[in-house]
Design a protein around this motif. Structure first.
Motif, mmCIF file in Angstrom:
data_model
loop_
_atom_site.group_PDB
_atom_site.id
_atom_site.type_symbol
_atom_site.label_atom_id
_atom_site.label_comp_id
_atom_site.label_asym_id
_atom_site.label_seq_id
_atom_site.Cartn_x
_atom_site.Cartn_y
_atom_site.Cartn_z
ATOM 1 N N LYS A 84 0.835 -1.211 0.000
ATOM 2 C CA LYS A 84 0.000 0.000 0.000
ATOM 3 C C LYS A 84 0.869 1.260 0.000
ATOM 4 N N GLU A 87 2.159 1.724 -3.439
ATOM 5 C CA GLU A 87 1.069 2.243 -4.272
ATOM 6 C C GLU A 87 0.860 3.736 -4.033
ATOM 7 N N LEU A 116 -5.110 -7.482 -3.983
ATOM 8 C CA LEU A 116 -4.917 -6.035 -4.094
ATOM 9 C C LEU A 116 -5.083 -5.534 -5.530
#
Length: 156
Positions: A84, A87, A116
């Motif tokens: 995350k 990202e 994901l």
């Protein structure tokens, strides 16, 4: 509740990163290689490094090079937390794609990536071929611009 911190790796983290990396046996990076990658590595810190991710930014793509979690800390969402963060970095850098390779037989990692939104785009035979260590790799991809339309895991 304990707050785990994701931050940029620093030279003091090298011994912890190396210790985690050694769990990969013959496929592990040397300490010298890991030292060169520190500027491209983020870590999860909880009184020392318990997980890390190395990534490279190219013109349109972020390539995740390595994700590793201390064997004592697995199955606690640390790899997800690192993904995350990458990202978020990708979104902030306005990259179009995120790409990674994973051993084709690493089902837990592939399951995480697919959960994901990463999609398999290619299978590479003998990708990890090195003496006795021979394994296929799955290349996964996520269109990073989709991240602009997501908020906390839900589509706007």
């Amino acid at each position: 509740m304990i707050e785990l911190r994701v931050r940029q790796a620093k030279s003091d983290d090298l011994s912890d990163i190396y210790r985690i990396e050694q769990t990969f046996g013959a496929g592990a990076f040397s300490k010298r290689s890991l030292r060169r990658l520190l500027s491209k590595t983020i870590v999860v810190d909880y009184d020392g490094v318990i997980a890390y991710c190395t990534y490279f930014q190219f013109k349109k793509t972020v390539k995740i090079y390595n994700i590793a979690v201390d064997s004592r800390c697995r199955n606690q969402g640390l790899a997800r937390k690192l993904l995350k963060e990458v990202e978020d970095i990708s979104q902030q850098s306005q990259k179009e794609n995120i790409m990674l390779e994973v051993a084709a037989d690493n089902i837990p990692a592939k399951t995480l990536y697919e959960s994901l939104g990463y999609e398999t785009i290619k299978l590479l035979d003998d990708y990890y071929g090195d003496g006795e260590l021979v394994s296929a790799s799955t290349v996964l991809y996520k269109h990073a611009t989709d991240l602009f339309f997501q908020m906390k895991g839900q589509w706007l």
